[in-house]
Enzyme design. Structure first.
Site, PDB file in Angstrom:
ATOM      1  N   HIS B   8       0.817  -1.214   0.000  1.00  0.00           N
ATOM      2  CA  HIS B   8       0.000   0.000   0.000  1.00  0.00           C
ATOM      3  C   HIS B   8       0.845   1.256   0.000  1.00  0.00           C
ATOM      4  O   HIS B   8       2.032   1.223   0.293  1.00  0.00           O
ATOM      5  CB  HIS B   8      -0.986   0.016   1.182  1.00  0.00           C
ATOM      6  CG  HIS B   8      -0.340   0.043   2.536  1.00  0.00           C
ATOM      7  ND1 HIS B   8      -0.139  -1.088   3.295  1.00  0.00           N
ATOM      8  CD2 HIS B   8       0.148   1.065   3.279  1.00  0.00           C
ATOM      9  CE1 HIS B   8       0.432  -0.768   4.443  1.00  0.00           C
ATOM     10  NE2 HIS B   8       0.627   0.548   4.465  1.00  0.00           N
ATOM     11  N   HIS B  87       3.848   7.406   3.337  1.00  0.00           N
ATOM     12  CA  HIS B  87       4.823   6.311   3.349  1.00  0.00           C
ATOM     13  C   HIS B  87       4.488   5.293   2.264  1.00  0.00           C
ATOM     14  O   HIS B  87       3.400   5.306   1.689  1.00  0.00           O
ATOM     15  CB  HIS B  87       4.890   5.640   4.732  1.00  0.00           C
ATOM     16  CG  HIS B  87       3.656   4.876   5.119  1.00  0.00           C
ATOM     17  ND1 HIS B  87       2.634   5.432   5.843  1.00  0.00           N
ATOM     18  CD2 HIS B  87       3.279   3.592   4.893  1.00  0.00           C
ATOM     19  CE1 HIS B  87       1.692   4.522   6.043  1.00  0.00           C
ATOM     20  NE2 HIS B  87       2.053   3.394   5.464  1.00  0.00           N
ATOM     21  N   GLU B 136       7.640   1.477   5.093  1.00  0.00           N
ATOM     22  CA  GLU B 136       7.089   0.456   5.983  1.00  0.00           C
ATOM     23  C   GLU B 136       7.392  -0.910   5.389  1.00  0.00           C
ATOM     24  O   GLU B 136       7.259  -1.109   4.174  1.00  0.00           O
ATOM     25  CB  GLU B 136       5.572   0.640   6.116  1.00  0.00           C
ATOM     26  CG  GLU B 136       4.917  -0.380   7.047  1.00  0.00           C
ATOM     27  CD  GLU B 136       3.405  -0.170   7.207  1.00  0.00           C
ATOM     28  OE1 GLU B 136       2.871   0.818   6.664  1.00  0.00           O
ATOM     29  OE2 GLU B 136       2.764  -1.012   7.865  1.00  0.00           O
TER      30      GLU B 136
END
Lengths: 145, 145
Positions: B8, B87, B136
């Protein structure tokens, strides 16, 4: 309009060769396209391929290095000297229909559709009209699908 | 390490309900998960599903609204009041192997692995060590693959 595939995430970088080395050596990328200059945006560009599900190709990372201080990417890097996520690019089946759609909603289209890094027509939309995101709309390449 | 799927793109927003309306009404999203609070990050979160190639699921957009002024996302929004790309999240098969890999390269891991919004362990890496991108790393959900 129906939400299209995220073709790529545009990442601005101060040094394209260093960014390519980073993606290979730190992130483990094995497929990165040959860099080329996209004169219309005054950038040197390449794409990092990432995997999708079930053996498909995933969303790419587009690395963008400015080729002149007048490049919009050079101006962006003035406030983000380490680089970072610059824009998100969504695919649409028809670029002119998409332009009409966004204009009918009062969204600011930045310039006329022009040929983008994947060889199909693209345009950008103003981030302040697009939930804070500089948004690129790109006609899906015919050969890929 | 081998480059994993981009699970994502985290997008910070000042108002989650307005962002959901934006994705539905402007971008044409038809599948958006129910918002929930992720206490560990002090955010309210949902995911916008986007299509991948050949009928697969594509990279999601994770919408993040801070639930307190102490949330890292609240601090980020102070300098990006309209919201934007916050992010990028990449999948890995094993979170501890990935942590060892990045630490062996001198990359700053921000805190211990913890359970993320998809219910699997995650950690973040410092953007200044990651070509300007808050990154991440997320263990791939077992049920999905």
């Amino acid at each position: 309009m129906k939400l299209g595939r995220i073709n790529h995430i545009g990442v601005a970088v101060p040094d394209l060769d260093a960014a390519i080395a980073y993606y290979r050596e730190v992130m483990g990328a094995t497929s990165i396209t040959e860099p080329f200059v996209l004169e219309s945006q005054q950038v040197r560009v390449c794409f990092v391929d990432t995997p999708g599900l079930s053996g498909t190709s995933g969303t790419q990372i587009e690395l963008l290095e400015p080729t002149s201080p007048q490049s919009p990417v050079a101006k962006w890097l003035e406030t983000h000297p380490f680089g970072g996520q610059h824009h998100l690019c969504y695919e649409v089946p028809d670029i002119h229909e998409a332009k009409n759609w966004f204009e009918s909603l009062g969204k600011r289209v930045l310039g006329d559709p022009r040929i983008g890094a994947h060889g199909t027509p693209i345009f950008f939309l103003h981030p302040k009209d697009m939930a804070g995101q500089l948004t690129e709309i790109m006609e899906t390449p015919k050969a890929v699908h």
